[in-house]
Write an enzyme that holds these catalytic residues in place. Structure first.
Site, PDB file in Angstrom:
ATOM      1  N   GLN A  13       0.895  -1.258  -0.003  1.00  0.00           N
ATOM      2  CA  GLN A  13       0.031   0.061  -0.092  1.00  0.00           C
ATOM      3  C   GLN A  13       1.057   1.222   0.110  1.00  0.00           C
ATOM      4  O   GLN A  13       0.611   2.017  -1.118  1.00  0.00           O
ATOM      5  CB  GLN A  13      -0.936  -0.055   1.373  1.00  0.00           C
ATOM      6  CG  GLN A  13      -1.783  -1.176   1.482  1.00  0.00           C
ATOM      7  CD  GLN A  13      -2.660  -0.917   2.523  1.00  0.00           C
ATOM      8  OE1 GLN A  13      -3.644  -0.343   2.524  1.00  0.00           O
ATOM      9  NE2 GLN A  13      -2.357  -1.632   3.749  1.00  0.00           N
ATOM     10  N   ASP A  38      13.825  -9.100  -3.055  1.00  0.00           N
ATOM     11  CA  ASP A  38      13.433  -9.740  -1.748  1.00  0.00           C
ATOM     12  C   ASP A  38      14.369  -9.138  -0.888  1.00  0.00           C
ATOM     13  O   ASP A  38      15.539  -9.275  -0.934  1.00  0.00           O
ATOM     14  CB  ASP A  38      13.577 -10.992  -1.893  1.00  0.00           C
ATOM     15  CG  ASP A  38      13.123 -11.952  -0.703  1.00  0.00           C
ATOM     16  OD1 ASP A  38      13.371 -11.567   0.427  1.00  0.00           O
ATOM     17  OD2 ASP A  38      12.705 -13.193  -0.531  1.00  0.00           O
ATOM     18  N   ALA A  60       7.394  -5.133   4.329  1.00  0.00           N
ATOM     19  CA  ALA A  60       6.913  -5.842   5.666  1.00  0.00           C
ATOM     20  C   ALA A  60       6.222  -7.099   5.746  1.00  0.00           C
ATOM     21  O   ALA A  60       5.523  -7.218   4.892  1.00  0.00           O
ATOM     22  CB  ALA A  60       6.511  -4.700   6.673  1.00  0.00           C
ATOM     23  N   TYR A  61       6.128  -7.832   6.725  1.00  0.00           N
ATOM     24  CA  TYR A  61       5.463  -8.814   7.048  1.00  0.00           C
ATOM     25  C   TYR A  61       4.070  -8.286   7.775  1.00  0.00           C
ATOM     26  O   TYR A  61       4.473  -7.878   9.050  1.00  0.00           O
ATOM     27  CB  TYR A  61       6.051  -9.930   7.884  1.00  0.00           C
ATOM     28  CG  TYR A  61       5.086 -11.076   8.329  1.00  0.00           C
ATOM     29  CD1 TYR A  61       5.244 -12.417   7.465  1.00  0.00           C
ATOM     30  CD2 TYR A  61       4.194 -11.021   9.017  1.00  0.00           C
ATOM     31  CE1 TYR A  61       4.329 -13.350   7.556  1.00  0.00           C
ATOM     32  CE2 TYR A  61       3.215 -12.147   9.203  1.00  0.00           C
ATOM     33  CZ  TYR A  61       3.518 -13.444   8.640  1.00  0.00           C
ATOM     34  OH  TYR A  61       2.713 -14.534   8.916  1.00  0.00           O
ATOM     35  N   ASP A 102       2.490   1.462  15.341  1.00  0.00           N
ATOM     36  CA  ASP A 102       2.019   1.815  16.496  1.00  0.00           C
ATOM     37  C   ASP A 102       1.967   0.714  17.415  1.00  0.00           C
ATOM     38  O   ASP A 102       1.664   0.900  18.684  1.00  0.00           O
ATOM     39  CB  ASP A 102       0.555   2.595  16.357  1.00  0.00           C
ATOM     40  CG  ASP A 102      -0.375   1.467  15.823  1.00  0.00           C
ATOM     41  OD1 ASP A 102       0.006   0.659  14.794  1.00  0.00           O
ATOM     42  OD2 ASP A 102      -1.460   1.612  16.048  1.00  0.00           O
ATOM     43  N   TYR A 125       3.835  -9.515  15.820  1.00  0.00           N
ATOM     44  CA  TYR A 125       4.234  -8.630  14.881  1.00  0.00           C
ATOM     45  C   TYR A 125       4.832  -7.377  15.548  1.00  0.00           C
ATOM     46  O   TYR A 125       5.962  -7.033  14.796  1.00  0.00           O
ATOM     47  CB  TYR A 125       2.908  -8.043  14.126  1.00  0.00           C
ATOM     48  CG  TYR A 125       2.914  -6.821  13.310  1.00  0.00           C
ATOM     49  CD1 TYR A 125       3.429  -6.875  12.084  1.00  0.00           C
ATOM     50  CD2 TYR A 125       2.283  -5.730  13.790  1.00  0.00           C
ATOM     51  CE1 TYR A 125       3.475  -5.670  11.206  1.00  0.00           C
ATOM     52  CE2 TYR A 125       2.410  -4.481  13.117  1.00  0.00           C
ATOM     53  CZ  TYR A 125       2.880  -4.534  11.576  1.00  0.00           C
ATOM     54  OH  TYR A 125       3.018  -3.661  10.893  1.00  0.00           O
ATOM     55  N   LYS A 129       8.812  -5.945  14.722  1.00  0.00           N
ATOM     56  CA  LYS A 129       9.041  -4.578  14.167  1.00  0.00           C
ATOM     57  C   LYS A 129       9.883  -3.883  15.200  1.00  0.00           C
ATOM     58  O   LYS A 129      10.629  -3.169  14.868  1.00  0.00           O
ATOM     59  CB  LYS A 129       7.663  -3.585  14.115  1.00  0.00           C
ATOM     60  CG  LYS A 129       6.732  -4.242  12.858  1.00  0.00           C
ATOM     61  CD  LYS A 129       7.036  -4.260  11.534  1.00  0.00           C
ATOM     62  CE  LYS A 129       7.156  -2.967  11.119  1.00  0.00           C
ATOM     63  NZ  LYS A 129       7.444  -2.509   9.700  1.00  0.00           N
ATOM     64  N   TRP A 150      -2.689   2.303  11.400  1.00  0.00           N
ATOM     65  CA  TRP A 150      -4.153   1.958  10.649  1.00  0.00           C
ATOM     66  C   TRP A 150      -4.089   2.337   9.294  1.00  0.00           C
ATOM     67  O   TRP A 150      -4.992   3.230   8.807  1.00  0.00           O
ATOM     68  CB  TRP A 150      -5.283   2.789  11.426  1.00  0.00           C
ATOM     69  CG  TRP A 150      -5.442   2.143  12.738  1.00  0.00           C
ATOM     70  CD1 TRP A 150      -4.532   1.531  13.606  1.00  0.00           C
ATOM     71  CD2 TRP A 150      -6.499   2.453  13.669  1.00  0.00           C
ATOM     72  NE1 TRP A 150      -5.251   1.279  14.974  1.00  0.00           N
ATOM     73  CE2 TRP A 150      -6.483   1.958  14.932  1.00  0.00           C
ATOM     74  CE3 TRP A 150      -7.613   2.997  13.532  1.00  0.00           C
ATOM     75  CZ2 TRP A 150      -7.184   2.136  16.042  1.00  0.00           C
ATOM     76  CZ3 TRP A 150      -8.820   3.199  14.428  1.00  0.00           C
ATOM     77  CH2 TRP A 150      -8.445   2.419  15.796  1.00  0.00           C
TER      78      TRP A 150
HETATM   79  N1  LIG Z   1      -0.943  -1.872   7.253  1.00  0.00           N
HETATM   80  C1  LIG Z   1      -0.996  -1.137   8.152  1.00  0.00           C
HETATM   81  O1  LIG Z   1      -2.190  -0.996   9.052  1.00  0.00           O
HETATM   82  C2  LIG Z   1       0.287  -0.823   9.028  1.00  0.00           C
HETATM   83  C3  LIG Z   1       0.163  -0.096  10.372  1.00  0.00           C
HETATM   84  C4  LIG Z   1       1.269   0.395  10.857  1.00  0.00           C
HETATM   85  C5  LIG Z   1       2.545   0.390  10.225  1.00  0.00           C
HETATM   86  N2  LIG Z   1       2.578  -0.427   9.162  1.00  0.00           N
HETATM   87  C6  LIG Z   1       3.876  -0.596   8.394  1.00  0.00           C
HETATM   88  O2  LIG Z   1       3.828   0.340   7.279  1.00  0.00           O
HETATM   89  C7  LIG Z   1       4.635  -0.125   6.173  1.00  0.00           C
HETATM   90  C8  LIG Z   1       4.098  -0.592   5.192  1.00  0.00           C
HETATM   91  O3  LIG Z   1       2.686  -1.254   5.150  1.00  0.00           O
HETATM   92  P1  LIG Z   1       1.938  -1.612   4.128  1.00  0.00           P
HETATM   93  O4  LIG Z   1       0.360  -1.546   4.655  1.00  0.00           O
HETATM   94  O5  LIG Z   1       1.941  -0.838   2.662  1.00  0.00           O
HETATM   95  O6  LIG Z   1       1.972  -3.071   3.697  1.00  0.00           O
HETATM   96  P2  LIG Z   1       1.368  -4.245   2.728  1.00  0.00           P
HETATM   97  O7  LIG Z   1       0.591  -3.637   1.922  1.00  0.00           O
HETATM   98  O8  LIG Z   1       1.178  -5.483   3.370  1.00  0.00           O
HETATM   99  O9  LIG Z   1       2.905  -4.330   2.103  1.00  0.00           O
HETATM  100  C9  LIG Z   1       4.038  -4.908   2.450  1.00  0.00           C
HETATM  101  C10 LIG Z   1       4.696  -5.177   1.160  1.00  0.00           C
HETATM  102  O10 LIG Z   1       5.715  -5.708   1.587  1.00  0.00           O
HETATM  103  C11 LIG Z   1       6.161  -6.953   0.592  1.00  0.00           C
HETATM  104  N3  LIG Z   1       6.992  -8.066   1.079  1.00  0.00           N
HETATM  105  C12 LIG Z   1       6.734  -8.879   2.263  1.00  0.00           C
HETATM  106  N4  LIG Z   1       8.100  -9.530   2.171  1.00  0.00           N
HETATM  107  C13 LIG Z   1       8.908  -9.126   1.504  1.00  0.00           C
HETATM  108  C14 LIG Z   1      10.170  -9.468   1.260  1.00  0.00           C
HETATM  109  N5  LIG Z   1      10.818 -10.345   1.770  1.00  0.00           N
HETATM  110  N6  LIG Z   1      11.034  -8.747   0.347  1.00  0.00           N
HETATM  111  C15 LIG Z   1      10.161  -7.621  -0.339  1.00  0.00           C
HETATM  112  N7  LIG Z   1       8.935  -7.298  -0.070  1.00  0.00           N
HETATM  113  C16 LIG Z   1       8.233  -8.013   0.849  1.00  0.00           C
HETATM  114  C17 LIG Z   1       4.894  -7.473   0.493  1.00  0.00           C
HETATM  115  O11 LIG Z   1       4.538  -8.126  -0.673  1.00  0.00           O
HETATM  116  P3  LIG Z   1       3.752  -9.661  -0.916  1.00  0.00           P
HETATM  117  O12 LIG Z   1       2.383  -8.922  -0.792  1.00  0.00           O
HETATM  118  O13 LIG Z   1       4.104 -10.136  -2.055  1.00  0.00           O
HETATM  119  O14 LIG Z   1       3.890 -10.278   0.408  1.00  0.00           O
HETATM  120  C18 LIG Z   1       4.038  -6.362   0.229  1.00  0.00           C
HETATM  121  O15 LIG Z   1       3.711  -5.689  -1.028  1.00  0.00           O
HETATM  122  C19 LIG Z   1       5.187  -1.699   7.013  1.00  0.00           C
HETATM  123  O16 LIG Z   1       6.332  -1.500   7.462  1.00  0.00           O
HETATM  124  C20 LIG Z   1       4.353  -1.671   7.828  1.00  0.00           C
HETATM  125  O17 LIG Z   1       4.765  -2.627   9.100  1.00  0.00           O
HETATM  126  C21 LIG Z   1       1.354  -0.911   8.504  1.00  0.00           C
END
Ligand SMILES: NC(=O)c1ccc[n+]([C@@H]2O[C@H](COP(=O)([O-])OP(=O)(O)OC[C@H]3O[C@@H](n4cnc5c(N)ncnc54)[C@H](OP(=O)(O)O)[C@@H]3O)[C@@H](O)[C@H]2O)c1
Length: 290
Positions: A13, A38, A60-61, A102, A125, A129, A150
């Protein structure tokens, strides 16, 4: 020529929005999704960051509940890989921005969390992090860690899209009303990151470290859901307690982030998530009618 911004995790995202917003601003960008680089593979990361002016890790995972049973994968991607990227960036004198969450915070102090408050993640998780943050700090002093929360967008897996999907087929939705946080649009995070990069790329910049950034005002999942359906034929929304909706991973009851530091240092104000939500809902409507 300006060195490119390298984006890792460009398929997610935030990564997708960052690549998109950077392109709209005519910046040189090299964006890599998981298949292209990767982040757990040193060789792939080294190749991807070669010649970068700044590196941002959006990979991220993020499967919070699944992480409870997939600890090893969560730590490999959220803890070991960010330290690896930060180290490789350090070796080549490249500044590095990493995104955190958060969910590193636990029992509420009764006020929004500040950057230097003690962390105490309530789930695997969050622990992974937190370990990633520590690894980045140790590996490269020229780092920025951006904690957000969020996250939602018109694409990807998020609360807004889940509500729209469920709302289309169910008469009633039960939504947790006692967890507090700040919904944050991926586009707003992307714009904040680009503004941070501009400031941090100046030769006299010295304010490396950790920052909080979320949408405002603080709300609950229930009130966020009510805003998603506002003005539309809605399913009946029922406010429930966290205890009525058990999940494998525990969530913090209060993970509102204090975002004053990023405003003081970078001049980045908290966006109103209700304004950003309207844009995202419009994009979702276009997507659904396409
Ligand atoms: N989503 C939330 O609500 C939230 C809240 C707080 C903080 N964050 C942080 O914000 C950041 C961005 O999150 P997001 O919401 O954009 O997450 P997301 O939509 O789940 O995207 C994460 C991306 O990372 C990729 N990925 C996973 N393992 C990988 C690897 N080994 N090498 C390369 N790419 C890999 C995933 O690919 P695949 O889909 O192919 O696995 C996915 O495209 C992250 O650090 C997350 O922890 C997110």
């Amino acid at each position: 020529m300006e060195k490119p911004l390298v984006i890792l995790g460009a398929g997610g995202q935030v990564g997708r929005q960052l690549a998109h917003q950077a392109a709209l601003q005519d910046r040189p960008v090299h964006a890599f999704n998981r298949t292209e680089a990767d982040i757990t593979a040193a060789e792939a990361v080294a190749q991807a960051i070669d010649g970068a002016g700044f590196v941002v890790n959006c990979a991220a995972y993020t499967a919070v509940d699944k992480a409870e049973t997939e600890q090893e994968a969560a730590y490999r991607i959220n803890a070991e890989a960010p330290a690896l990227i930060a180290g490789l960036c350090g070796e080549h004198d490249i500044p590095f921005l990493h995104i955190s969450t958060d969910y590193v915070f636990g029992q509420s102090l009764g006020r929004p969390w500040r950057e230097d408050d003690p962390v105490d993640p309530p789930n695997v998780y969050g622990l992974s992090k937190q370990a990633g943050e520590a690894g980045v700090r140790a590996a490269n002093p020229r780092h920025l860690i951006l904690r957000t929360a969020w996250v939602y967008d018109s694409e990807g897996s998020n609360f807004v899209r889940t509500m729209l999907r469920l709302g289309a087929t169910r008469d009633e939705l039960r939504v947790v009303g006692d967890q507090h946080g700040g919904p944050t649009a991926a586009e707003d995070i992307a714009l904040a990151i680009l503004a941070m990069i501009d400031a941090a790329s100046k030769p006299d910049f010295s304010q490396w470290g950790t920052y909080h950034f979320t949408g405002a005002p603080a709300t609950t999942w229930y009130d966020f859901a009510a805003a998603i359906f506002e003005g539309h034929a809605t399913p009946k929304l029922t406010r429930i307690a966290t205890s009525d909706y058990p999940t494998p991973a525990a969530r913090p009851a209060y993970s509102v982030l204090d975002c004053r530091k990023i405003e003081t240092v970078f001049g980045i104000a908290q966006p109103d998530w209700r304004v950003s939500l309207a844009k995202v809902l419009e994009a979702c409507a276009i997507d659904r009618s396409a």
